[in-house]
Design a protein around this motif. Structure first.
Motif, PDB file in Angstrom:
ATOM      1  N   ASP A  11      27.102  40.990 -14.840  1.00 40.39           N
ATOM      2  CA  ASP A  11      27.076  41.707 -13.558  1.00 40.39           C
ATOM      3  C   ASP A  11      27.684  43.100 -13.684  1.00 40.39           C
ATOM      4  OD1 ASP A  11      25.892  39.539 -12.355  1.00 40.39           O
ATOM      5  OD2 ASP A  11      27.739  38.814 -11.413  1.00 40.39           O
ATOM      6  N   ALA A  14      25.573  45.676 -15.582  1.00 42.99           N
ATOM      7  CA  ALA A  14      24.439  46.073 -14.742  1.00 42.99           C
ATOM      8  C   ALA A  14      24.883  47.090 -13.696  1.00 42.99           C
ATOM      9  CB  ALA A  14      23.815  44.851 -14.079  1.00 42.99           C
ATOM     10  N   THR A  15      26.047  46.876 -13.102  1.00 41.00           N
ATOM     11  CA  THR A  15      26.578  47.824 -12.114  1.00 41.00           C
ATOM     12  C   THR A  15      26.868  49.174 -12.760  1.00 41.00           C
ATOM     13  OG1 THR A  15      27.556  46.040 -10.801  1.00 41.00           O
ATOM     14  CG2 THR A  15      28.452  48.255 -10.484  1.00 41.00           C
ATOM     15  N   GLY A  17      25.430  50.464 -15.314  1.00 40.62           N
ATOM     16  CA  GLY A  17      24.137  51.098 -15.566  1.00 40.62           C
ATOM     17  C   GLY A  17      23.558  51.736 -14.318  1.00 40.62           C
ATOM     18  N   ARG A  18      23.703  51.073 -13.181  1.00 45.90           N
ATOM     19  CA  ARG A  18      23.189  51.649 -11.932  1.00 45.90           C
ATOM     20  C   ARG A  18      23.974  52.897 -11.536  1.00 45.90           C
ATOM     21  NH1 ARG A  18      22.768  46.058 -10.637  1.00 45.90           N
ATOM     22  NH2 ARG A  18      24.741  46.081  -9.502  1.00 45.90           N
ATOM     23  N   VAL A  19      25.288  52.860 -11.720  1.00 47.51           N
ATOM     24  CA  VAL A  19      26.093  54.047 -11.406  1.00 47.51           C
ATOM     25  C   VAL A  19      25.694  55.205 -12.297  1.00 47.51           C
ATOM     26  CG1 VAL A  19      28.424  54.998 -11.374  1.00 47.51           C
ATOM     27  CG2 VAL A  19      28.022  52.678 -10.529  1.00 47.51           C
ATOM     28  N   VAL A  21      22.823  55.995 -13.555  1.00 49.41           N
ATOM     29  CA  VAL A  21      21.532  56.604 -13.197  1.00 49.41           C
ATOM     30  C   VAL A  21      21.687  57.654 -12.108  1.00 49.41           C
ATOM     31  CG1 VAL A  21      19.272  56.111 -12.162  1.00 49.41           C
ATOM     32  CG2 VAL A  21      20.186  54.619 -13.954  1.00 49.41           C
ATOM     33  N   VAL A  22      22.588  57.438 -11.165  1.00 46.72           N
ATOM     34  CA  VAL A  22      22.709  58.369 -10.029  1.00 46.72           C
ATOM     35  C   VAL A  22      23.967  59.232 -10.074  1.00 46.72           C
ATOM     36  CG1 VAL A  22      21.291  56.964  -8.510  1.00 46.72           C
ATOM     37  CG2 VAL A  22      23.750  56.561  -8.585  1.00 46.72           C
ATOM     38  N   ASP A  71      18.607  59.424 -19.491  1.00 41.69           N
ATOM     39  CA  ASP A  71      17.618  58.345 -19.458  1.00 41.69           C
ATOM     40  C   ASP A  71      17.686  57.511 -20.730  1.00 41.69           C
ATOM     41  OD1 ASP A  71      16.713  59.047 -16.951  1.00 41.69           O
ATOM     42  OD2 ASP A  71      15.127  60.354 -17.726  1.00 41.69           O
ATOM     43  N   ALA A  74      20.887  55.367 -20.691  1.00 43.25           N
ATOM     44  CA  ALA A  74      20.797  54.151 -19.873  1.00 43.25           C
ATOM     45  C   ALA A  74      20.145  53.017 -20.654  1.00 43.25           C
ATOM     46  CB  ALA A  74      20.022  54.440 -18.591  1.00 43.25           C
ATOM     47  N   ARG A 122      33.768  48.983 -15.078  1.00 43.25           N
ATOM     48  CA  ARG A 122      32.948  48.947 -13.863  1.00 43.25           C
ATOM     49  C   ARG A 122      33.724  49.540 -12.698  1.00 43.25           C
ATOM     50  NH1 ARG A 122      34.499  46.435  -9.446  1.00 43.25           N
ATOM     51  NH2 ARG A 122      34.801  44.438 -10.532  1.00 43.25           N
ATOM     52  N   GLN A 126      32.601  52.827 -10.625  1.00 44.72           N
ATOM     53  CA  GLN A 126      32.434  52.781  -9.176  1.00 44.72           C
ATOM     54  C   GLN A 126      33.373  53.746  -8.478  1.00 44.72           C
ATOM     55  OE1 GLN A 126      32.889  48.508  -8.380  1.00 44.72           O
ATOM     56  NE2 GLN A 126      30.755  48.479  -7.733  1.00 44.72           N
TER      57      GLN A 126
END
Length: 235
Positions: A11, A14-15, A17-19, A21-22, A71, A74, A122, A126
């Motif tokens: 988990d 994955a979090t 990785g999402r952070v 990207v943006v 990119d 990631a 993480r 965040q």
């Protein structure tokens, strides 16, 4: 417990990785001088290093370097995380394996160590993006135990940190559980205590918060407060 930690690892990467990207260029307040992309390069290298150790059972080179393109970074990060998770799932936790922790040197060490590494990073990522979530109780408790039992004693043995002048009790209110930090110090525990949620204690031990955190109740003499404030309890 291993299943809980492994699920948390999945988990948390994955979090992260999402952070990425943006918020790739966002500064990470808890890691001065780093952006989120820098944090991901560091963590991705650690994931690959640990995967190679578990795969071979021996020490490994930690000289990995992630790509500069976000990119590509990631994808590189996700691939490294998947590699580690796969090898942890396929490896007997009781198999002999090189670690930097206390004996016995077993593969399970790396499930715990990498779950906690992912958890703290993480939180770092965040926080760079705005607001950081907390930690599952089992993860926070494992993180406190790791510092108390393994990382702080190792820091002392390597000369990276001075010993505390007396033990400090760490009390996780919601878990009704107590740890003793610096248990080899000359005075018995009981006259020095930090109380609060397990997640806040975990962050304190990793230098992500301090004794002024309103989530913590601190009962320490001034000299011990100073010692704990400057102590490098974890790498």
């Amino acid at each position: 417990m291993a299943d809980v930690l492994l699920a948390a690892l999945v988990d948390d990467v994955a979090t992260i990785g999402r952070v990425l990207v943006v918020n790739a260029g966002a500064p990470v307040p808890s890691c001065p001088g780093w952006t989120v992309a820098d944090l991901v390069r560091h963590h991705g290298a650690v994931l690959r290093w640990a995967a190679e150790i578990v795969r071979t059972g021996g020490a490994a080179d930690d000289g990995h370097r992630g790509p500069d393109d976000v990119d590509e970074l990631a994808g590189w990060y996700a691939e490294g995380a998947a590699r580690l998770v796969d090898v942890l799932r396929r490896t007997d936790p009781q198999r002999d394996c090189w670690t930097f922790g206390r004996p016995p040197a077993k593969a399970w060490f790396w499930t715990r160590r990498q779950a906690l590494e992912a958890a703290i990073h993480r939180w770092d990522a965040q926080r760079a993006a705005g607001v950081a979530d907390g930690f599952p109780d089992e993860v926070a408790a494992a993180g406190i135990s790791e510092v108390v039992d393994d990382l702080f004693p190792r820091q002392l043995a390597l000369g990276r940190c001075a010993p505390l002048s007396r033990p400090v009790e760490l009390v996780a209110t919601e878990l009704d559980r107590t740890w003793t930090l610096g248990g080899d110090a000359p005075r018995p525990p009981g006259d020095a205590r930090v109380t609060g949620p397990a997640g806040a204690l975990f962050l304190l031990l990793w230098g992500r918060t301090d004794l002024h955190d309103p989530a913590l109740s601190v009962s320490l003499p001034p000299d011990l407060s100073r010692e704990l404030t400057i102590a490098r309890l974890a790498p």
